[in-house]
Write a protein that holds these residues in place. Sequence first.
Motif, mmCIF file in Angstrom:
data_model
loop_
_atom_site.group_PDB
_atom_site.id
_atom_site.type_symbol
_atom_site.label_atom_id
_atom_site.label_comp_id
_atom_site.label_asym_id
_atom_site.label_seq_id
_atom_site.Cartn_x
_atom_site.Cartn_y
_atom_site.Cartn_z
ATOM 1 N N HIS A 29 3.258 0.043 -5.195
ATOM 2 C CA HIS A 29 3.000 -1.325 -5.656
ATOM 3 C C HIS A 29 3.381 -2.342 -4.569
ATOM 4 N N ILE A 30 4.500 -2.128 -3.927
ATOM 5 C CA ILE A 30 4.931 -3.012 -2.834
ATOM 6 C C ILE A 30 3.876 -2.998 -1.720
ATOM 7 N N ALA A 31 3.421 -1.797 -1.350
ATOM 8 C CA ALA A 31 2.405 -1.676 -0.297
ATOM 9 C C ALA A 31 1.128 -2.400 -0.702
ATOM 10 N N ASP A 32 0.716 -2.249 -1.950
ATOM 11 C CA ASP A 32 -0.489 -2.909 -2.441
ATOM 12 C C ASP A 32 -0.342 -4.432 -2.349
ATOM 13 N N MET A 33 0.804 -4.953 -2.758
ATOM 14 C CA MET A 33 1.051 -6.400 -2.668
ATOM 15 C C MET A 33 0.980 -6.874 -1.217
ATOM 16 N N MET A 34 1.610 -6.125 -0.333
ATOM 17 C CA MET A 34 1.638 -6.508 1.078
ATOM 18 C C MET A 34 0.244 -6.431 1.705
ATOM 19 N N ILE A 35 -0.512 -5.401 1.360
ATOM 20 C CA ILE A 35 -1.872 -5.267 1.895
ATOM 21 C C ILE A 35 -2.728 -6.463 1.473
ATOM 22 N N THR A 66 7.489 -7.662 -8.644
ATOM 23 C CA THR A 66 8.437 -6.575 -8.386
ATOM 24 C C THR A 66 9.308 -6.286 -9.598
ATOM 25 N N PHE A 67 9.439 -7.243 -10.512
ATOM 26 C CA PHE A 67 10.169 -6.978 -11.753
ATOM 27 C C PHE A 67 9.384 -5.989 -12.596
ATOM 28 N N ILE A 68 8.079 -6.167 -12.607
ATOM 29 C CA ILE A 68 7.197 -5.285 -13.367
ATOM 30 C C ILE A 68 7.159 -3.897 -12.735
ATOM 31 N N ASN A 69 7.078 -3.857 -11.407
ATOM 32 C CA ASN A 69 6.925 -2.576 -10.714
ATOM 33 C C ASN A 69 7.397 -2.741 -9.270
ATOM 34 N N SER A 70 8.428 -2.008 -8.892
ATOM 35 C CA SER A 70 8.928 -2.121 -7.518
ATOM 36 C C SER A 70 8.818 -0.805 -6.749
ATOM 37 N N THR A 110 7.777 -13.808 2.948
ATOM 38 C CA THR A 110 7.354 -12.821 1.953
ATOM 39 C C THR A 110 8.159 -11.531 2.093
ATOM 40 N N ILE A 111 8.266 -11.045 3.316
ATOM 41 C CA ILE A 111 9.003 -9.800 3.524
ATOM 42 C C ILE A 111 10.470 -9.979 3.173
ATOM 43 N N ASN A 112 11.067 -11.086 3.569
ATOM 44 C CA ASN A 112 12.469 -11.317 3.219
ATOM 45 C C ASN A 112 12.671 -11.328 1.704
ATOM 46 N N ASN A 113 11.729 -11.898 0.971
ATOM 47 C CA ASN A 113 11.814 -11.899 -0.496
ATOM 48 C C ASN A 113 11.647 -10.498 -1.071
ATOM 49 N N ILE A 114 10.730 -9.736 -0.512
ATOM 50 C CA ILE A 114 10.462 -8.391 -1.025
ATOM 51 C C ILE A 114 11.593 -7.421 -0.686
ATOM 52 N N ASN A 125 4.438 -23.911 -1.829
ATOM 53 C CA ASN A 125 3.922 -22.590 -1.448
ATOM 54 C C ASN A 125 5.047 -21.564 -1.358
ATOM 55 N N LYS A 126 6.195 -21.973 -0.825
ATOM 56 C CA LYS A 126 7.343 -21.066 -0.733
ATOM 57 C C LYS A 126 7.800 -20.636 -2.118
ATOM 58 N N LEU A 127 7.951 -21.601 -3.008
ATOM 59 C CA LEU A 127 8.414 -21.318 -4.361
ATOM 60 C C LEU A 127 7.409 -20.461 -5.116
ATOM 61 N N SER A 128 6.141 -20.777 -4.975
ATOM 62 C CA SER A 128 5.087 -20.023 -5.636
ATOM 63 C C SER A 128 5.092 -18.559 -5.180
ATOM 64 N N ALA A 129 5.214 -18.349 -3.873
ATOM 65 C CA ALA A 129 5.237 -16.987 -3.333
ATOM 66 C C ALA A 129 6.468 -16.231 -3.832
ATOM 67 N N LYS A 130 7.603 -16.900 -3.833
ATOM 68 C CA LYS A 130 8.845 -16.254 -4.274
ATOM 69 C C LYS A 130 8.766 -15.861 -5.750
ATOM 70 N N MET A 131 8.228 -16.750 -6.574
ATOM 71 C CA MET A 131 8.090 -16.449 -8.001
ATOM 72 C C MET A 131 7.110 -15.307 -8.222
ATOM 73 N N SER A 132 6.009 -15.308 -7.507
ATOM 74 C CA SER A 132 5.013 -14.250 -7.633
ATOM 75 C C SER A 132 5.608 -12.893 -7.258
ATOM 76 N N ILE A 133 6.358 -12.871 -6.172
ATOM 77 C CA ILE A 133 7.004 -11.628 -5.747
ATOM 78 C C ILE A 133 8.016 -11.178 -6.792
ATOM 79 N N GLY A 134 8.788 -12.127 -7.299
ATOM 80 C CA GLY A 134 9.785 -11.797 -8.321
ATOM 81 C C GLY A 134 9.161 -11.180 -9.556
#
Length: 145
Positions: free
Chosen positions: A93-99, A85-89, A24-28, A73-82
């Motif tokens: 927002h990043i902190a909220d996603m990580m929390i 973060t496309f909407i708001n980076s 997750t962190i590597n993707n973000i 699960n990997k693909l799903s997480a990567k797409m969700s992050i994409g």
Amino acid sequence: MDNSQNTVEFLSEIYRGAKMGVQTINNILTKVTDNNIYDELKYQLRSYEEIANEAYSEMLRRNNEPKDISTLNKLSAKMSIGINTFINSNPSHIADMMIKGNTMGVTGISKSLNAYNNADNEIKNLADRFIKLEQDNIDRLKKFL
């Protein structure tokens, strides 16, 4: 289920949870433009890697190899992050996603800790450290909200 099998399954859960944090962190990190949250995420990445490596080493010591996170699960997480973060980076927002992810981690490992209560104490201690890591991450990220 015997203690040995409990321990191996529990270690696999810890390993996959920590690897999900790493992934997750590597993707973000590729989406982050703020140096402060970038540095925070790099710090957290190293902590997840330490837990994953320790769980992996314990699995090998017990002549087992942990199952990795499923490709779905990997693909799903990567797409969700994409998408997120496309909407708001921005850092908030990043902190909220990580929390939210950290909270899921605490919940998942806590459930496993209860389910595998016959596991070796050494592995329970690793799970406790993982939970503490997730909780510390939440506290560290709150400053970005």
